[in-house]
Design an enzyme around this catalytic site. Structure first.
Site, short mmCIF file in Angstrom:
data_model
loop_
_atom_site.label_atom_id
_atom_site.label_comp_id
_atom_site.label_asym_id
_atom_site.label_seq_id
_atom_site.Cartn_x
_atom_site.Cartn_y
_atom_site.Cartn_z
N CYS A 123 56.08 64.51 32.99
CA CYS A 123 56.68 63.41 32.25
C CYS A 123 56.99 62.26 33.20
CB CYS A 123 57.95 63.86 31.52
SG CYS A 123 59.26 64.39 32.65
N CYS A 135 59.25 62.99 36.20
CA CYS A 135 58.58 63.57 37.36
C CYS A 135 57.99 62.46 38.24
CB CYS A 135 57.45 64.51 36.93
SG CYS A 135 58.00 65.94 35.97
N ASP A 145 33.33 28.25 41.12
CA ASP A 145 33.30 27.70 42.47
C ASP A 145 31.84 27.41 42.78
OD1 ASP A 145 34.08 27.17 45.22
OD2 ASP A 145 33.23 29.12 45.69
N ASP A 203 34.41 33.30 45.24
CA ASP A 203 34.09 34.27 46.28
C ASP A 203 34.95 34.14 47.53
OD1 ASP A 203 32.91 31.83 47.22
OD2 ASP A 203 31.69 33.03 48.59
N ASP A 226 39.74 30.90 46.79
CA ASP A 226 39.63 31.11 45.34
C ASP A 226 40.59 32.17 44.82
OD1 ASP A 226 37.49 29.27 45.01
OD2 ASP A 226 36.08 30.77 45.77
#
Length: 813
Positions: A102, A105, A507, A689, A693
């Site tokens: 649960c 835990c 970009d 990339d 960015d």
């Protein structure tokens, strides 16, 4: 001794008579069943985490009375390192923690481990008992972490992908065995049921009838106790934790049907429903077995990646290549890779020319040419010629392992819509149970003989399995389809967000283009091009500037006395003469510079004259213009936001027929642009990339990073493109929209089925066996409808575009 005193305070199991063991938690004396529970409870209390016992929804699992002390060996870096993957100075490891039941835990484990100075992050999923742990090996050993978990009462297991595959195989075998037992029992009981139905209409002797009923009882009992065991365990766990899941009404119906039938068979009175009971169990197990196969099939991309990675490699030594385990390799070693074998490591080719099939890693169907200096990925196939590879990364640090982790992350975390469906299913189950009680009362008043059949049909027919399966099966199938196409989904809600985008913000450098400058034009003065290239390459090979990559393929002499002038250029002596390369003003040593740096190219010369002018450019990725056209066909507009010069960005926009573009954009400018777009109602997919960015990718509605980009950009993105082009982007948007449509179909079907089935079942017009068929059929229909996504042809020209609103903006269809 009170009733509560007979149960263990920690694990809830009955305390054997004569056991006199107690623990002290929050200054209160509590009974325990064994020394293992006492040690775990006192360990929790000593750590100041006794609130766990207040918040837990279910009791803990019973720990071993003699916990293993074999954790010390994991403190050895040589043993621990191959089990983890590195993130900077930290190590990350995946664990399966036995006994997690649960949220309490999860809280207990997280709180206790956070007390250790070397642990920086721990995430525990209570639904799967899987955990991901980030720690500093220089400050805390893996063995200590595992020992702490064991002392808390949880058995930790280091979970590798191969472990997961073995677990999946075992799960399939167990499910198939139970299905076979249920199927065999159903066939036998159904044959007897046919004889009983015919016999009732033709006057069967009561002795034969009672005998056949007892035979049915004998066959149904092992089917119920063995094949139906997972259903009853699931329902029992839910009730024990104070919750209701979809197995509760079904198992209640099965149990009532079996108990009433057994009583009537033994007492030789009334009706029996053994045929319905075994059919319920068989159809439930069948639908869940198909669901299991579907889920594991959806993980087949992960399995394929794992099987691609060999366990050994041919290490090159003084005596030639020798087969060694991968774990014995280190960065800088050289391995020999024959034709037809997978590259065992990430590395750089040091000798030979070949081609590598990277289709399972990147989605690229055409083998990539590899030469000396080319990077190769572990798991890709050498299909050209034997080569030598210098090792860069092994094991958990390879790109293939990172892809596996991303796939597991995407398929483990559940999207918001799936969580809402689960929550709706739980409420629906509660309503069904209350409705069944009301229906029982109605028939008790009007016709008591029809109570049992009506309740049994209601409890089985209205099981919300289809409702809970509607979303996760579709999402998992679509995620795996995208992975095979070279697009990794790293966030659970990415597909839902991708289905609504109406704007893509690109970009430029490294995204729309390859990000590697190339020579477009050479203009020489008094010298031939070859001489000019040699001199330029000699100077540029000493530089780390991106422009230098345009000259890296040229064989060059050695330059001496090299000096770099930031922002201007490079000076050096070559063959006893001084040369300069850079801006025109720097090369000619004049006061003014009418050029714009790299935008207009670079110059090579000596103090008294110019030698050459080099114009460089960055090439578009393949088929980028077609991608923009396909996005336009989908009703998605494209924009460019680049830090490059206006002339360069404008030229790129004209090539791609993009009307909206922004140049000289700093990270904060891109964020401001995104804010403006979103304020206008746009739902933006950001594609980038670079490190610059990352803020944009994090803030966008949904984002995609290129695999060639920075690690920060990839960590910020919702999807990662493993291909060298953007050709799968329109397909991904189309697939996301198809996925959303199929989820809606699934939810609509599941809802309509339950609305139609409920009155028929409640009225007694639907016999129990028909309820079982209907319930299973609804679940299977949802599964098979979702499976269409794995092979559906996504033609962007036939996908409904986003619909323009009155003000001209684009809104989700």
């Amino acid at each position: 001794m009170s009733k509560n005193d007979l149960l263990c305070f920690h694990c809830g199991e009955a305390i054997t008579q004569g056991t006199d063991l107690f623990c002290t938690v929050s200054n209160a004396r509590q009974p325990v069943c064994c020394i293992g529970c006492r040690a775990a409870a006192e360990f929790i209390d000593d750590a100041g985490l006794s609130h766990y016992y207040t918040f837990r929804k279910t009791v803990a699992s019973r720990p071993s009375s003699h916990p293993t002390d074999d954790w010390d060996r994991y403190d050895d870096p040589e043993i621990a390192a191959p089990l983890c993957h590195r993130k900077g100075d930290s190590a990350v490891i995946s664990l399966y923690i036995e006994g997690v039941r649960c949220a309490a835990c999860s809280w207990l484990i997280s709180e206790r481990l956070s007390q250790e100075s070397g642990v920086s992050d721990i995430t525990v999923n209570p639904a799967t008992a899987h955990a991901q742990l980030r720690f500093d090996p220089a400050r805390i050993g893996l063995g200590r972490i595992l020992r702490i978990l064991a002392h808390l009462g949880y058995q930790p297991h280091i979970l590798s992908t191969m472990d997961a595959l073995h677990i999946a195989s075992r799960e399939r075998r167990q499910a198939l065995t139970r299905l076979a037992v249920a199927g065999f029992g159903m066939m036998q009981v159904m044959m007897i049921a046919v004889a009983l139905y015919v016999g009732d209409s033709q006057g069967m002797d009561t002795i034969i009838r009672d005998y056949l009923r007892l035979i049915s009882l004998a066959i149904t009992t092992p089917v119920l106790l063995y094949a139906g065991q997972p259903l009853f365990k699931s329902a029992a766990r839910a009730l024990h934790s104070g919750q209701i899941n979809m197995d509760v009404p079904v198992t209640v119906g099965i149990a009532l049907g079996y108990l009433a039938s057994a009583r009537n068979a033994l007492a030789h009175v009334g009706e029996v429903y053994f045929d319905s009971v075994v059919m319920f169990i068989f159809l439930l197990l069948l639908s869940r077995f198909i669901e299991l196969l579907t889920r594991q099939h959806a993980h087949s991309a992960t399995e394929a990646l794992v099987h691609l990675l060999p366990a050994t490699a041919l290490k090159v030594g003084v005596d030639g290549p020798r087969r060694v385990p991968l774990t014995s390799l280190a960065s800088g070693d050289v391995v020999w890779v024959p034709v037809g074998e997978s590259f065992p490591v990430d590395g750089i080719i040091s000798e030979g020319l070949t081609e590598a099939d990277e289709s399972l890693l990147t989605g690229e169907s055409v083998p990539a040419a590899k030469s000396i200096g080319s990077a190769v990925m572990a798991g890709s196939l050498n299909c050209g010629a034997p080569v030598k590879v210098s090792v860069s990364r092994i094991g958990q640090a390879t790109i293939a392992s990172a892809i596996v982790r991303l796939l597991e992350q995407a398929q483990t975390h559940r999207p918001r819509v799936a969580l809402l469906a689960d929550q709706a299913a739980r409420y629906f189950v509660a309503v069904v149970l209350l409705g069944a009680a009301g229906i029982a009362l109605f028939w008790w008043i009007n016709d008591a003989s029809r109570i049992f059949a009506a309740i049994l049909a209601v409890l089985v027919a209205t099981c919300p399995c289809a409702l809970s399966l509607a979303t996760p099966v579709a999402i998992t199938t679509a995620t795996t389809r995208l992975a095979r196409e070279g697009l990794l989904v790293t966030q659970a809600d990415a597909l839902e967000a991708l289905s609504t985008v109406d704007t893509v913000l690109f970009d430029k450098t490294g995204t729309l283009t390859l990000g590697t400058p190339s020579l477009e034009k050479i203009t020489t003065e008094q010298h031939d091009e070859h001489h000019a290239l040699r001199i330029a390459a000699a100077l540029e090979c000493t530089s780390h500037h991106p422009i230098a990559k345009a000259f890296q393929h040229v064989a060059a002499p050695v330059a001496t006395e090299v000096r770099t002038y930031p922002g201007l250029g490079i000076e050096g002596r070559i063959e006893h003469q001084t040369y300069r390369i850079g801006t025109r003003a720097f090369v000619t040593q004049t006061d003014t510079d009418t050029t714009h740096g790299s935008e207009e190219g670079i110059y090579l010369g000596q103090p008294d004259h110019l030698i050459a002018h080099f114009k460089t450019g960055d090439r578009l990725r393949a088929h980028t213009a077609d991608v923009i056209d396909q996005l336009r066909a989908l009703g998605v507009r494209s924009l460019i936001a680049s830090g490059d010069h206006s002339a360069t960005v404008s030229r790129m926009a004209r090539l791609l027929r993009i009307t909206s573009f922004y140049s000289r954009q700093l990270p904060q400018d891109k964020l401001a642009l995104l804010t403006t777009l979103r304020a206008g109602g746009a739902r933006v997919l950001a594609v980038g990339d670079g490190i610059n960015d990352a803020p944009l990718l994090k803030a966008a509605t949904v984002s995609l990073a290129m695999s060639s980009g920075s690690a920060i950009a990839q960590a910020s993105a919702d999807l990662i493109n493993l291909r060298s082009d953007l050709t799968r982007l329109p397909m991904a948007i189309g697939l996301a929209r198809k996925t959303r449509r199929i989820i809606r179909q699934n939810l609509l079907w599941a809802t309509l089925y339950n609305l139609v089935a409920l009155p028929f079942a409640a009225s007694g017009l639907m016999p129990p066996w028909m309820a079982a068929v209907g319930m299973s059929s609804s679940s299977l229909l949802v599964v098979f409808n979702s499976l269409r996504l794995s092979s559906l042809n996504i033609d962007v020209t036939h996908i409904d575009p986003q619909t323009p609103t009155a003000d001209g903006r684009l809104s989700p269809c």
